[in-house]
Design a protein around this motif. Structure first.
Motif, mmCIF file in Angstrom:
data_model
loop_
_atom_site.group_PDB
_atom_site.id
_atom_site.type_symbol
_atom_site.label_atom_id
_atom_site.label_comp_id
_atom_site.label_asym_id
_atom_site.label_seq_id
_atom_site.Cartn_x
_atom_site.Cartn_y
_atom_site.Cartn_z
ATOM 1 N N TYR A 347 0.765 -1.145 0.105
ATOM 2 C CA TYR A 347 -0.004 0.021 0.035
ATOM 3 C C TYR A 347 0.850 1.279 -0.018
ATOM 4 O O TYR A 347 0.647 2.299 -0.684
ATOM 5 N N ALA A 348 1.962 1.050 0.761
ATOM 6 C CA ALA A 348 2.824 2.497 0.929
ATOM 7 C C ALA A 348 3.495 2.827 -0.542
ATOM 8 O O ALA A 348 3.666 3.843 -0.868
ATOM 9 N N GLN A 349 3.878 1.620 -1.211
ATOM 10 C CA GLN A 349 4.484 1.806 -2.392
ATOM 11 C C GLN A 349 3.262 2.444 -3.411
ATOM 12 O O GLN A 349 3.419 3.089 -4.332
ATOM 13 N N SER A 350 2.122 1.971 -3.004
ATOM 14 C CA SER A 350 1.065 2.325 -4.217
ATOM 15 C C SER A 350 0.639 3.910 -3.903
ATOM 16 O O SER A 350 0.207 4.580 -4.884
ATOM 17 N N ILE A 351 0.873 4.386 -2.860
ATOM 18 C CA ILE A 351 0.828 5.911 -2.726
ATOM 19 C C ILE A 351 2.037 6.645 -2.850
ATOM 20 O O ILE A 351 2.228 7.773 -2.504
ATOM 21 N N GLY A 352 3.052 5.994 -3.439
ATOM 22 C CA GLY A 352 4.247 6.799 -3.855
ATOM 23 C C GLY A 352 5.470 6.725 -2.825
ATOM 24 O O GLY A 352 6.381 7.444 -3.101
ATOM 25 N N SER A 353 5.341 5.792 -1.875
ATOM 26 C CA SER A 353 6.611 5.722 -0.967
ATOM 27 C C SER A 353 7.579 4.566 -1.585
ATOM 28 O O SER A 353 7.271 3.804 -2.260
ATOM 29 N N LYS A 354 8.665 5.225 -1.253
ATOM 30 C CA LYS A 354 9.886 4.086 -1.933
ATOM 31 C C LYS A 354 9.656 2.666 -1.377
ATOM 32 O O LYS A 354 10.005 1.733 -1.845
ATOM 33 N N GLY A 355 9.482 2.784 -0.158
ATOM 34 C CA GLY A 355 9.253 1.437 0.726
ATOM 35 C C GLY A 355 8.687 1.851 2.024
ATOM 36 O O GLY A 355 8.278 2.937 2.467
ATOM 37 N N LEU A 356 8.607 0.594 2.763
ATOM 38 C CA LEU A 356 8.098 0.799 4.101
ATOM 39 C C LEU A 356 8.935 -0.094 4.742
ATOM 40 O O LEU A 356 8.618 -1.361 5.170
ATOM 41 N N ALA A 357 10.183 0.447 5.624
ATOM 42 C CA ALA A 357 10.672 -0.329 6.713
ATOM 43 C C ALA A 357 9.867 -0.520 7.829
ATOM 44 O O ALA A 357 9.091 0.469 8.213
ATOM 45 N N TYR A 358 10.056 -1.394 8.990
ATOM 46 C CA TYR A 358 9.423 -1.383 10.088
ATOM 47 C C TYR A 358 10.222 -2.061 11.030
ATOM 48 O O TYR A 358 11.107 -3.130 10.760
ATOM 49 N N LEU A 359 10.092 -2.007 12.546
ATOM 50 C CA LEU A 359 10.930 -2.660 13.472
ATOM 51 C C LEU A 359 9.979 -3.449 14.448
ATOM 52 O O LEU A 359 8.887 -2.651 14.607
ATOM 53 N N VAL A 360 10.087 -4.685 14.751
ATOM 54 C CA VAL A 360 8.883 -5.322 15.478
ATOM 55 C C VAL A 360 9.717 -5.396 16.846
ATOM 56 O O VAL A 360 10.711 -5.889 17.281
ATOM 57 N N PHE A 361 8.993 -4.961 18.077
ATOM 58 C CA PHE A 361 9.652 -4.818 19.204
ATOM 59 C C PHE A 361 8.796 -5.933 19.939
ATOM 60 O O PHE A 361 7.535 -5.759 20.491
ATOM 61 N N GLU A 362 9.420 -7.201 20.066
ATOM 62 C CA GLU A 362 8.802 -8.416 20.667
ATOM 63 C C GLU A 362 9.763 -9.289 21.486
ATOM 64 O O GLU A 362 10.953 -9.393 21.339
ATOM 65 N N ALA A 363 9.211 -9.538 22.680
ATOM 66 C CA ALA A 363 9.834 -10.312 23.602
ATOM 67 C C ALA A 363 11.257 -9.781 24.233
ATOM 68 O O ALA A 363 12.326 -10.424 24.001
ATOM 69 N N GLY A 364 11.418 -8.519 24.210
ATOM 70 C CA GLY A 364 12.719 -7.753 24.842
ATOM 71 C C GLY A 364 13.766 -7.815 23.687
ATOM 72 O O GLY A 364 14.718 -6.908 24.021
ATOM 73 N N ALA A 365 13.340 -8.170 22.458
ATOM 74 C CA ALA A 365 14.311 -7.776 21.368
ATOM 75 C C ALA A 365 13.502 -6.974 20.266
ATOM 76 O O ALA A 365 12.323 -6.528 20.156
ATOM 77 N N VAL A 366 14.442 -6.449 19.331
ATOM 78 C CA VAL A 366 13.917 -5.967 18.042
ATOM 79 C C VAL A 366 14.210 -6.644 16.928
ATOM 80 O O VAL A 366 15.274 -6.941 16.571
#
Length: 606
Positions: A347-366
Motif C-alpha cells: 500500500y505504501a508503495q502504491s501511494i508513492g513511498s519508496k518502501g516501508l521499513a519496520y521494526l518489531v519490538f517483541e519479547a525484549g528484542a527488536v
RNA sequence: GGGGGCGUAGCUCAAUUGGUUAGAGUCCCAGACUGUCGAUCUGGUUGUUGCGGGUUCGAGUCCCGUCGCUCCCGCCA
C-alpha cells in the motif's frame, strides 16, 4: 372542516378516538387483504395507518392506487385493539377508519424505492431528487440542516451580538483563488460579473463601515472539481468577521457556536472548549496533515537525526540530501501475520513511498531488517522517542519532508481505520495555527502565498522586511474536526503598506494590487479597524452531524461530481438569441464539436 | 488532466475453468385472501449483459478502445 386536513399524519393518539378527522398525505405502503385494505399514509410529520373497508365505494379505487399517490382521507379515529397496536409507530395506538377518500394526485410507478434503506444509483436519485428527499433519511438530513442553521443564527445573534448581512451575488472576478463562475453582461459588451468565491472583500468592507460583528450564511461559488466532502459549484459558509479582535476572540466565538451546536444536535461526545491548538508545523509532523483526525491515537515522530550517521545507507543519504525520516509507532500489533505487513508495504508503495521499513519490538528484542543497522544505543533512543513497549511495531518513511508528511499521514489514517483504532462516537476538534505566510512553488521556482493573501503576517511589516519569507507565519488558522477542515480564517492585513509589501514578496507589483484589490486598498486608507474572521463550512458541519460520508447527502439539490444538475438539466444550451444579446459566441473544443447534449434527458412528462 | 473501483431486468443482485434458451428477489400486471404494519399466497411480463471492436467452435466472463457514475491526485486565495 379544512379541505385537506384537520391533523397531520404524526399527530393522532388514543385521546383523539372516535373524533372525525381529515388527513392528507402520500401512500407510503399498502397492505391489501382483498376484503380489507391498510394504507400507511405519510406526510412531513409522520405515518398513520388508514383502514379501508370493503363495503366502501372507494375501496376499489384505493386498491388500485400506486404507492406515493396523494390522497385526502376523512374518517374516524379508532383505538386499535391490544393485539394490533404497533409500538414502532408514534401513531400506532390508533388507526383512521376511512369514510371518504379524495385522490389528489395519482402516481405512476416510481423510478426509485422510497420505503427501503437502500440508496439506489446516485444519478437516478439526483435526477428524481424530489422523490429521494421523501425518503426518511434524506428528509431527516435536510430537516436537521434547517434546524442547525436556524440554531447557528440564534447563537450568533443572541449569544454573541452579531448582525446578519447580505452581500452581492453578482460581483467582480478577482485574480487570486479558485476559478470563477462568470456571468456575461448585456449592458457592457465583453465584460463579466463573477459569482463570489466568498464574500471576503465585502465582509471586510462591512468592518470598515463600522458594523463591528458580521455574519452571513453565505453561498460561495467556486468552479473547482468535486470531492466527497466538497460539493462542486456552490457551497455554504457561516461567514464571520469581527473588528478589534485577536485570534483568541474569534476562537472563543467559533468554539462556543460549534460546541453548542454539536452537543445540541448529536449524542456524540464533543471536545470541551477551548479546543486544542496545534501549530501547523507540528501537525504536519505528528499527523502528516493540516487537518488531523485526532480520534486516531497514533502520532508520527521525526527521527531524522538518528539516521544522520547511521549505517543504513538508504536513510542516511535521504537525511544528507535534506530529507526526513519519520517513525509511525503502532501499539500491540507485533503478532499480526506477515501478510498484514506485506500488504501495508504494498500500500505504501502504491501511494508513492519508496518502501516501508519496520521494526518489531517483541519479547525484549527488536526484529526486522532495519535492526542490524542501528546500534543498541540508537534502538534505545528510538524506542524512547516513539514510546514503544513490547508488542509494538514502528514503521519508517524516508522521503523529502513534503512527501514524508503525505505518506506517513496517509499510513496513519489507514492504520487507524484498518486496526479499528478510531475513537468511536466523538467529535475531536482542534485549531491549526501559525500557518506559513508563504511557501515555495517548486514548479515555478517562486515564493507564493500559501493561504489567504489578506492575512496579517505575524511580526507585521518588520517581519516582511527582515525575515526569510518562508519562515514568516501568518495570523491564519483552521478549525478541524475528525479529519475534516471545518473552516479557515485569519486576522486580516488592514494596513496598505504591509499589504503592498506582502504582495511584493509574492511577486505582485503595487499597480497590480491597486488594480485587483483597489476597493479594499482605498478603503484601508480611510480608517480601517483591525479585524479578522473565519468561515466554517455549513455543509460539512451538517455532514458530520448526520454522520454522512458524502456532502451531497445533506444538500437538497446538489450537482453531481461533474457539476451537472441532473434534475434541472444544468448546465444547458441557451438560444442563439440569448447569446447574441450577451455578445457571446461559443467556440467549442474540437472533441465536443459533433457531440450531442451530453447531459441526461429531461424528466419524462407525467 | 491523471490513477483506482463499478456498470447484467425499472431497482437490488447472481450466473463454476469461457459452455445449452442469462437467473433470483423486488417493482409492475392479473388473481386469491377481514387485522396487516417490509402482509401473505398463486401466476405472468420485463434484458442491445453501458457502447464499439477483437480473440475463440463458443464471450456477461478474456483483450483493446470508448462512454457513464463514483473515489482519489491535481485544483480548492
Amino acid at each position: 372542516m379544512h379541505p385537506f386536513r384537520t391533523h397531520t399524519c404524526g399527530e393522532l393518539r388514543r385521546e383523539h378516538s372516535s373524533g372525525s378527522v381529515r388527513l392528507s398525505g402520500w401512500i407510503f405502503r399498502k397492505r391489501d387483504h382483498g376484503s380489507l385494505l391498510f394504507i400507511d399514509l405519510r406526510d412531513h410529520y409522520g405515518l398513520t395507518q388508514v383502514v379501508i373497508q370493503p363495503d366502501r365505494d372507494f375501496f376499489e379505487t384505493c386498491q388500485k392506487l400506486r404507492l406515493e399517490s396523494v390522497i385526502t382521507v376523512t374518517g374516524k379515529v379508532e383505538p386499535r385493539t391490544e393485539d394490533t397496536i404497533n409500538p414502532e409507530l408514534p401513531t400506532g395506538a390508533i388507526e383512521l377508519l376511512a369514510d371518504s377518500v379524495v385522490v389528489e394526485s395519482e402516481a405512476d410507478p416510481l423510478p426509485i424505492y422510497l420505503a427501503g434503506e437502500e440508496d439506489g444509483p446516485e444519478d437516478l436519485r439526483l435526477k428524481y431528487r424530489f422523490l429521494d428527499l421523501r425518503r426518511e433519511r434524506m428528509h431527516k438530513n435536510i430537516m436537521l440542516r434547517s434546524k442547525v442553521i436556524s440554531d447557528i443564527r440564534r447563537r450568533m445573534i443572541e449569544d454573541h451580538g452579531f448582525s446578519e448581512f447580505q452581500t452581492p451575488i453578482l460581483t467582480s472576478s478577482s485574480p487570486e483563488g479558485a476559478r470563477d463562475y462568470l456571468v456575461p453582461s448585456r449592458v457592457h459588451p465583453g465584460k463579466f460579473y463573477a459569482l463570489p468565491q466568498s464574500p471576503q472583500q465585502f465582509k471586510q468592507l462591512l468592518m470598515l463601515a463600522g458594523f463591528d460583528r458580521y455574519f452571513q450564511v453565505a453561498s460561495c461559488f467556486r468552479d473547482e472539481d468535486a470531492r466527497a466532502d466538497r460539493s462542486p459549484g456552490e457551497h455554504h459558509q457561516l461567514d464571520i468577521e469581527m473588528s478589534f479582535v485577536t485570534p483568541e476572540d474569534i476562537f472563543a466565538v467559533v468554539e462556543s457556536v460549534l460546541y453548542g451546536v454539536f452537543t445540541k444536535f448529536s449524542t456524540w461526545k464533543v471536545d470541551a472548549t477551548p479546543f486544542k491548538r496545534i501549530p501547523y508545523a507540528e501537525a504536519m509532523v505528528k499527523y502528516g496533515s493540516d487537518k488531523p483526525d485526532l480520534r486516531i491515537p497514533i502520532e508520527i515522530v521525526d527521527i531524522s537525526e538518528l539516521f544522520r550517521t547511521s549505517k543504513f545507507n538508504a536513510f542516511r543519504s535521504i537525511v544528507e540530501k535534506g530529507g526526513v525520516i519519520r517513525a509511525i509507532p503502532v501499539t500491540a500489533i507485533a503478532d499480526k501475520p506477515r501478510s498484514f505487513f506485506d500488504k501495508l508495504v504494498e500500500y505504501a508503495q502504491s501511494i508513492g513511498s519508496k518502501g516501508l521499513a519496520y521494526l518489531v519490538f517483541e519479547a525484549g528484542a527488536v526484529k526486522g531488517p532495519l535492526a542490524k543497522f542501528l546500534s543498541p544505543d540508537d534502538l534505545t533512543a528510538l524506542s524512547k522517542m516513539c514510546g514503544t513497549k513490547d508488542g509494538d511495531v514502528v514503521f519508517f518513511v524516508g522521503e523529502m519532508a513534503k512527501e514524508a508528511n503525505r505518506i506517513a499521514g496517509d499510513l496513519r489514517l489507514k492504520l487507524g481505520r484498518d486496526l479499528d483504532r478510531v475513537e468511536k462516537d466523538c467529535y475531536r476538534f482542534c485549531w491549526i495555527v501559525d500557518f506559513p505566510m508563504y511557501e515555495f512553488d517548486d514548479e515555478n521556482k517562486a515564493v507564493i502565498f500559501s493561504h489567504n493573501p489578506f492575512s496579517m503576517p505575524q511580526g507585521g511589516l518588520k517581519a516582511l522586511q527582515e525575515m526569510d519569507p518562508l519562515k514568516i507565519y501568518a495570523y491564519q488558522y483552521d478549525v478541524v474536526c475528525n479529519g475534516y477542515e471545518l473552516g479557515s480564517g485569519a486576522i486580516r492585513n488592514h494596513q496598505p503598506e504591509i499589504m503592498y509589501k506582502a504582495f511584493e514578496i509574492a511577486g505582485y507589483s503595487r499597480e497590480s494590487v491597486d488594480k485587483d484589490f483597489g476597493a479594499l486598498i482605498k478603503a484601508f486608507r480611510l480608517g480601517a479597524p483591525p479585524h479578522g474572521g473565519i468561515a466554517p463550512g455549513i455543509d460539512r458541519i451538517i455532514m458530520m452531524l448526520t454522520h454522512e460520508e458524502n456532502i451531497r447527502e445533506v444538500i437538497a439539490f446538489p450537482m453531481n461530481q461533474r457539476a451537472q444538475d441532473l434534475m434541472m438539466n444544468a448546465p444547458n444550451d441557451v438560444s442563439i438569441r440569448q447569446l447574441r444579446e450577451l455578445h457571446i459566441r461559443v467556440e467549442l473544443p474540437k472533441h465536443h464539436e459533433h457531440k450531442d447534449q451530453p447531459v441526461q434527458d429531461q424528466l419524462p412528462k407525467t
